[in-house]
Each structure stands twice: as structure tokens, then as C-alpha cells.
Design an enzyme around this catalytic site. Structure first.
Site, PDB file in Angstrom:
ATOM      1  N   TYR A 142       2.317  -2.170   4.224  1.00  0.00           N
ATOM      2  CA  TYR A 142       2.422  -1.011   3.883  1.00  0.00           C
ATOM      3  C   TYR A 142       4.064  -0.272   4.333  1.00  0.00           C
ATOM      4  CZ  TYR A 142      -2.491  -0.891   3.163  1.00  0.00           C
ATOM      5  OH  TYR A 142      -4.032  -1.059   2.745  1.00  0.00           O
ATOM      6  N   LYS A 188      -4.825 -14.637   7.147  1.00  0.00           N
ATOM      7  CA  LYS A 188      -4.814 -15.931   6.030  1.00  0.00           C
ATOM      8  C   LYS A 188      -3.702 -16.866   6.270  1.00  0.00           C
ATOM      9  CE  LYS A 188      -6.753 -16.600   1.856  1.00  0.00           C
ATOM     10  NZ  LYS A 188      -7.945 -16.978   1.836  1.00  0.00           N
ATOM     11  N   ASP A 220     -11.124 -13.617   4.103  1.00  0.00           N
ATOM     12  CA  ASP A 220     -12.381 -13.956   3.152  1.00  0.00           C
ATOM     13  C   ASP A 220     -13.544 -14.037   3.926  1.00  0.00           C
ATOM     14  OD1 ASP A 220     -10.838 -16.048   3.690  1.00  0.00           O
ATOM     15  OD2 ASP A 220     -10.950 -16.837   1.514  1.00  0.00           O
ATOM     16  N   ASP A 244      -7.496  -2.071   6.865  1.00  0.00           N
ATOM     17  CA  ASP A 244      -7.774  -1.088   6.070  1.00  0.00           C
ATOM     18  C   ASP A 244      -8.982  -1.374   5.367  1.00  0.00           C
ATOM     19  OD1 ASP A 244      -7.701   1.125   4.780  1.00  0.00           O
ATOM     20  OD2 ASP A 244      -5.823   0.781   3.866  1.00  0.00           O
ATOM     21  N   ASP A 248     -13.418  -0.263   6.021  1.00  0.00           N
ATOM     22  CA  ASP A 248     -13.936   0.376   5.049  1.00  0.00           C
ATOM     23  C   ASP A 248     -15.432  -0.163   4.791  1.00  0.00           C
ATOM     24  OD1 ASP A 248     -12.247   2.552   4.987  1.00  0.00           O
ATOM     25  OD2 ASP A 248     -11.667   2.389   2.768  1.00  0.00           O
TER      26      ASP A 248
END
Length: 363
Positions: A142, A188, A220, A244, A248
Site C-alpha cells: 500500500y 508467502k 492461503d 487487511d 475482514d
């Protein structure tokens, strides 16, 4: 007691609706515990673009850096989705985080027995769920440079330094020491060099916390585990974009985004906000769930160092839910639904008088 300065940034959409209830609860807390709170309001996001042509105006910037804590509402407006980047509400949010240097985002996720029916997951998957997501907040994709679009292509850059990873890791391990002493670090590392650095650095930091068990997981697998075996997770540590998304996803455990608060901490004033979006179609209709005013409890605890008042707010929220307080997102057909303002008033009254059942229930 000294005056405690709180900058209130109501934001967009339902942000002002929910923030007004958080302010109401903070005022009730001040009455009960004799606190001197000075709450001042400033624009941010689309509201600030409308009033000042900037999603984070100079007046707001000055106010937040001089505050003891910042209470933030949701930010975002679809009407600005295609505006130039410097006028996007989310640009103001990212700039606010960078300005305050709030690099560690804490998102607690617990399942209330009174609301277990709200989750689509089976009850046996929800027993003893108490997860703390610690998300790195001021680095990663970001914030990476270079970025941009040219000749039919787009570029965003994912970058992390050892220092950025170390400092948020220490927050996660310190938090784990006060809980169940387990950290699940998400990356990852099989694909990304930044994740390889993340894993190496977190492992090195873990050596200073021999009483905390560290486990690494690819993002994952972590996403699957969060819904398949959430009670197995204590503190989940991850980078900005993964955090993020996963935080959620974790809302499915509690049953509604409207229930989850967050605290963003750094070396200056903390930033406290719900994790839900601005939901413009619901704005001003008195239907939004304000339970994420639990952010006010996090503000009291982490922003102002006031543990007892924070516990009082958390207890009032739990009591309201146990007594049957339900906004439409967490109501069953047989429940009596109440609006945003009544839910806020209910919780505020329980903060003032924890032993008294609010009159609104008796109607």
C-alpha cells in the site's frame, strides 16, 4: 486529572453515525470515572474533500499530531472512486496512518455467546475463539514506490525492511505473553522475497521471547485455518495487505463487520476505528450497528492507559448484547430491532449504571 485531548474524525457514510455513539459512550465513561475529556471534531476522507479539497486537510493534520488519541470513523465514498489519487478518501486514510506512524494494527476477534447464531460457521468451530490479529500498517504494497500506470500497465511495489518487521513483531510477541503465548506468523515465503525476509526476521525476534511459541504459515493456509479451526489461533501476525484481507475474513467468526474494533499503535497518538466500511446507502438512517464502538474501549486502554474505564465499556457492550440489544444486522426474526442511536444510548447507560437494566428494554 489532566485534560485528555481526543481528536474525533467522523469520516464518511455511516462513520458519523457510529462515531457519535462512540463519543456518547466516552462521555458516559468520563462521567462515571471523573475523566476530563476534550473531544474536538475534524474532517477526513470524502467529507474533507468536500469541505477543504483535501482528504486530510492541514487543520486535521495539526489536530491529530497534538492529540492524546484519535477516534476515526469509516472513510470512503463511491462518488470518488474514479477521482485523481490525491482526492481519494483512502489516500487520506493512508496519509493519516503515515503521519501518526501507527505501524501496528491490533484487531481483536472474539465470539459472543449471545451472538454465536450470527456466524455461518458451525457452533463447534466458534467455541473458545479469541484471536488477536496484529497487522503491519505503514509498509508493504500500500505504501511501496514506485507505483503508477503507463502504456496499459500498472505497477505497485511491495517492500519491507528488517526494521519495519522487527517492530511489529515485538508488538505481537509482547501481546502473546499476556494471552496464550502463541504467535502464528503469516507470509508467502515460498514465492515472495519480502515474505522470506519477513519469516527470517520474525524468527530472529522470537528468540527474545522463549516463552512464546512461534508457528509460520502461508497466507492461503492461514485463511483456511481462520475459518476451519479459529480457536487454534492466539495472535496472528502478518504484513499489511494480508492483514487487511484476513481481518475482514475474521468478521465471519463474530457474525458482522459492525462488531469489530481496531487499534493502530506507534510512537505517537494512537488511532482507533471500527474495521467496517462507510456503507453510504445506510448513512443517516439509524440502522448501522455501532458495536464497533468497542474501539472506544481500545482508545481508553491503549491510547490513554485507562484500563478500568476500558473494561467498563467492554462490560457494557457485553451486557447490552446479553440483554437482547440487536441492530438489524445481528437480529433474528423474533428479536426486537433497535437503531444505531438507541444501541449507543443503551451501552452508555450501562457504562454509567452497570447494575441497572436500561428502560428501553421494558417497552
Amino acid at each position: 486529572m489532566k485534560e485528555l485531548r481526543i481528536a474525533v474524525l467522523p469520516g464518511d457514510g455511516i462513520g458519523p453515525d457510529v462515531t457519535a455513539q462512540a463519543v456518547r459512550v466516552l462521555q458516559a465513561t468520563a462521567e462515571r470515572f471523573g475523566l476530563r475529556l476534550a473531544l474536538s471534531h475534524y474532517p477526513v476522507g470524502a467529507a474533507a474533500v468536500a469541505s477543504a479539497g483535501d482528504p486530510l486537510p492541514a487543520e486535521t493534520r495539526a489536530a491529530v499530531v497534538n492529540a492524546d488519541a484519535v477516534l476515526l470513523g469509516a472513510v470512503g465514498d463511491p462518488s470518488l472512486d474514479h477521482a485523481p489519487r490525491h482526492l481519494r478518501p483512502e489516500t487520506g486514510l493512508l496519509a493519516l496512518r503515515a503521519l501518526l506512524g501507527v505501524y501496528a494494527n491490533l484487531r481483536p476477534v472474539a465470539v459472543s455467546d449471545a451472538l454465536a447464531f450470527c456466524s455461518p460457521l458451525k457452533p463447534e468451530h466458534l467455541a473458545n475463539v479469541d484471536v488477536l490479529i496484529v497487522r503491519e500498517l505503514t509498509g508493504g504494497l500500500y505504501y511501496g514506490e514506485p507505483r503508477g500506470r503507463q502504456d496499459g500497465a500498472a505497477v505497485n511495489t511491495l517492500r519491507y525492511s528488517e526494521g519495519e518487521i522487527e517492530r511489529v513483531s515485538r508488538v505481537a510477541f509482547a501481546a502473546a505473553r499476556t494471552r496464550r503465548c502463541r504467535v502464528l506468523s503469516v507470509d508467502k515465503a515460498n514465492v515472495l522475497e519480502t515474505s522470506q525476509l519477513w519469516r527470517e526476521t520474525v524468527t530472529r525476534v522470537a528468540a527474545a521471547y522463549p516463552d512464546v511459541t512461534l508457528e509460520h504459515a502461508y497466507v492461503d493456509y492461514a485463511a483456511m485455518r481462520l475459518v476451519a479451526a479459529p480457536a487454534s489461533i492466539d495472535v496472528l501476525l502478518t504484513e499489511n495487505m494480508f492483514g487487511d484481507i484476513l481481518s475482514d475474513e475474521a468478521a465471519v467468526l463474530a457474525g458482522s463487520l459492525g462488531l469489530l474494533p481496531s487499534a493502530s499503535l506507534g510512537d505517537g497518538p494512537g488511532l482507533f476505528e471500527p474495521i467496517h466500511g462507510s456503507a453510504p446507502p445506510l448513512a443517516g438512517k439509524d440502522v448501522a450497528n455501532p458495536i464497533a464502538i468497542a474501539s472506544a474501549a481500545l482508545l481508553l486502554r491503549y491510547g490513554l492507559g485507562l484500563a478500568e474505564p476500558a473494561t467498563a465499556v467492554e462490560g457494557a457492550i457485553a451486557a447490552a448484547l446479553e440483554q437482547g440489544a440487536r441492530t438489524r444486522d445481528i437480529a433474528r426474526p423474533s428479536d426486537r430491532m433497535i437503531g444505531t442511536s438507541e444501541m449507543g444510548a443503551w451501552i452508555a447507560e450501562l457504562v454509567r449504571s452497570p447494575a441497572r437494566r436500561p428502560l428501553s428494554l421494558l417497552r
